[in-house]
Design an enzyme around this catalytic site. Structure first.
Site, PDB file in Angstrom:
ATOM      1  N   TYR A  47       0.987  -1.120   0.135  1.00  0.00           N
ATOM      2  CA  TYR A  47       0.245  -0.010   0.087  1.00  0.00           C
ATOM      3  C   TYR A  47       1.018   1.244   0.429  1.00  0.00           C
ATOM      4  O   TYR A  47       2.039   1.047   0.669  1.00  0.00           O
ATOM      5  CB  TYR A  47      -1.393  -0.187   1.182  1.00  0.00           C
ATOM      6  CG  TYR A  47      -0.556   0.196   2.844  1.00  0.00           C
ATOM      7  CD1 TYR A  47      -0.304  -0.680   3.288  1.00  0.00           C
ATOM      8  CD2 TYR A  47       0.633   1.238   2.960  1.00  0.00           C
ATOM      9  CE1 TYR A  47       0.819  -1.303   4.334  1.00  0.00           C
ATOM     10  CE2 TYR A  47       0.651   1.741   4.128  1.00  0.00           C
ATOM     11  CZ  TYR A  47       1.007   0.025   4.837  1.00  0.00           C
ATOM     12  OH  TYR A  47       2.049   0.521   6.209  1.00  0.00           O
ATOM     13  N   CYS A  48       0.123   2.295  -0.637  1.00  0.00           N
ATOM     14  CA  CYS A  48       0.620   3.673  -0.425  1.00  0.00           C
ATOM     15  C   CYS A  48      -0.561   4.723  -0.508  1.00  0.00           C
ATOM     16  O   CYS A  48      -1.352   4.297  -0.613  1.00  0.00           O
ATOM     17  CB  CYS A  48       1.940   3.800  -1.572  1.00  0.00           C
ATOM     18  SG  CYS A  48       0.808   3.935  -3.649  1.00  0.00           S
ATOM     19  N   THR A  49       0.384   5.762  -1.118  1.00  0.00           N
ATOM     20  CA  THR A  49      -1.120   6.594  -0.941  1.00  0.00           C
ATOM     21  C   THR A  49      -2.254   7.093  -1.086  1.00  0.00           C
ATOM     22  O   THR A  49      -2.830   6.690  -1.216  1.00  0.00           O
ATOM     23  CB  THR A  49      -0.291   8.499  -0.639  1.00  0.00           C
ATOM     24  OG1 THR A  49       1.231   8.365   0.128  1.00  0.00           O
ATOM     25  CG2 THR A  49      -0.964   9.424  -0.140  1.00  0.00           C
TER      26      THR A  49
ATOM     27  N   ILE B  28      -4.155   4.430   0.247  1.00  0.00           N
ATOM     28  CA  ILE B  28      -4.497   4.542   1.646  1.00  0.00           C
ATOM     29  C   ILE B  28      -5.693   5.694   1.344  1.00  0.00           C
ATOM     30  O   ILE B  28      -7.098   5.540   2.675  1.00  0.00           O
ATOM     31  CB  ILE B  28      -2.990   5.340   2.539  1.00  0.00           C
ATOM     32  CG1 ILE B  28      -2.444   3.890   2.539  1.00  0.00           C
ATOM     33  CG2 ILE B  28      -3.752   5.526   4.111  1.00  0.00           C
ATOM     34  CD1 ILE B  28      -1.110   4.891   2.900  1.00  0.00           C
TER      35      ILE B  28
END
Ligand code: ZN
Ligand code: ZN
Length: 302
Positions: free
Chosen positions: A180-182, A209
């Site tokens: 996961y990342c922004t 996210i």
């Protein structure tokens, strides 16, 4: 006049990135939009702001070439960006692996399976050994991350390859791994790098996210604040007082819980962002390292 910010990316092969760069620059200039756009042989990644009608025209024109591109609209405008920067680079997200990424009309080839926020929760409920893998810089994870996430020791995305090749994460190669990342773009690349290195079951969160937080706030598997790359430095999915609201970060000076990053005042020598509570920041606007150096020698850090 209402203004807006558009955030977007699309992985698709571009035969002539420089021609696309010129077209995008002219398009933005003509519409009075500012912001930052990167084009590579693998696609486009951008954030532009300006008048809402100009943004709509921009989205329509850009979609003619980048079919199916999704735009995320948010509040703000041209005033959030001092100028327009449109560049052609080797990569739209800089992992230092431009030769490894394979892209076709459908996007990244051999990347992780996309999951909706609901599917993330389902996967974790069905697989107790599923692991969250943070696809951001370690600093971002200090104030917020998924429950029990593995946070790699990286300062920039360039460090990921070395980190994955180190063998530290081989124990999760047979487990379901949710990267996961922004906003999702970094995991498009990261998940394919992981799969190339023998991770067998890799997932990524659609919309990152941001989308997960919009859906579940603080009541799902996310904990803490979301680091953002603008002057706010963090954003919340709930308010203080909300029973699920937690501050994961700690002030580097006194240890009090905080989610606020500050730029060290010893610029430009020190480019660190560090966590501080408000009281300590008022008393001492320097990071821990600069503070230590100042107390060790009589000269002030500035
Ligand atoms: Zn403090
Ligand atoms: Zn410093």
């Amino acid at each position: 006049m209402t203004s807006k910010i558009l955030l977007y990316y699309k992985f698709q092969p571009i035969a002539d990135p420089d021609a696309v760069r010129l077209w995008q620059r002219d398009l933005c200039e003509g519409l009075g939009l500012t912001g930052r756009i990167i084009v590579s042989k693998d696609g486009i990644n951008g954030t532009v702001g300006g008048d809402i009608r100009a943004c709509k025209t921009y989205a329509k024109k850009t979609r003619e070439y980048f079919k199916g591109i999704e735009f995320k609209w948010s509040d703000g405008g041209a005033e959030d960006f001092p100028k327009l920067s449109v560049k052609a680079r080797k990569e739209i997200v800089s992992f230092g692996a431009p030769g490894e990424l394979e892209v076709d009309e459908n996007g990244v080839v051999g990347g992780g399976v996309h999951l909706s926020p609901e599917q993330v929760n389902q996967l974790v409920a069905d697989n107790p050994d599923a692991v969250f893998f943070d696809g951001r810089n370690a600093r971002e994870a200090e104030i917020g991350r998924f429950k029990d996430a593995v946070v790699p020791d990286v300062e920039t995305t360039h460090d990921f390859i070395k980190e994955l090749d180190s063998g530290k994460y081989d124990w999760m190669k047979d487990k379901p791994v949710i990267s996961y990342c922004t906003g999702g773009i970094r995991c498009e690349v990261l998940s394919s790098l992981m799969i190339n290195r023998g991770f067998k079951e890799v997932y990524q969160i659609d919309g990152g996210i941001v989308r997960y937080g919009e859906k579940f706030g603080n009541s799902g598997l996310w904990e803490g604040s979301l680091y953002v790359f603008d002057d706010r430095m963090h954003t919340e999915f709930g308010a203080p007082g909300d029973p699920d609201y937690v501050q994961l970060g700690h002030c580097v000076h006194c240890g009090e819980a905080t989610n606020q990053f500050y730029n060290c005042a010893n610029e430009p020598e020190c480019r660190r962002q560090y966590l501080s509570c408000e009281d300590c920041r008022e008393e001492n606007p320097y990071c821990a390292e600069c503070t230590q150096r100042a107390t060790a020698s009589p000269a002030s850090p500035a």
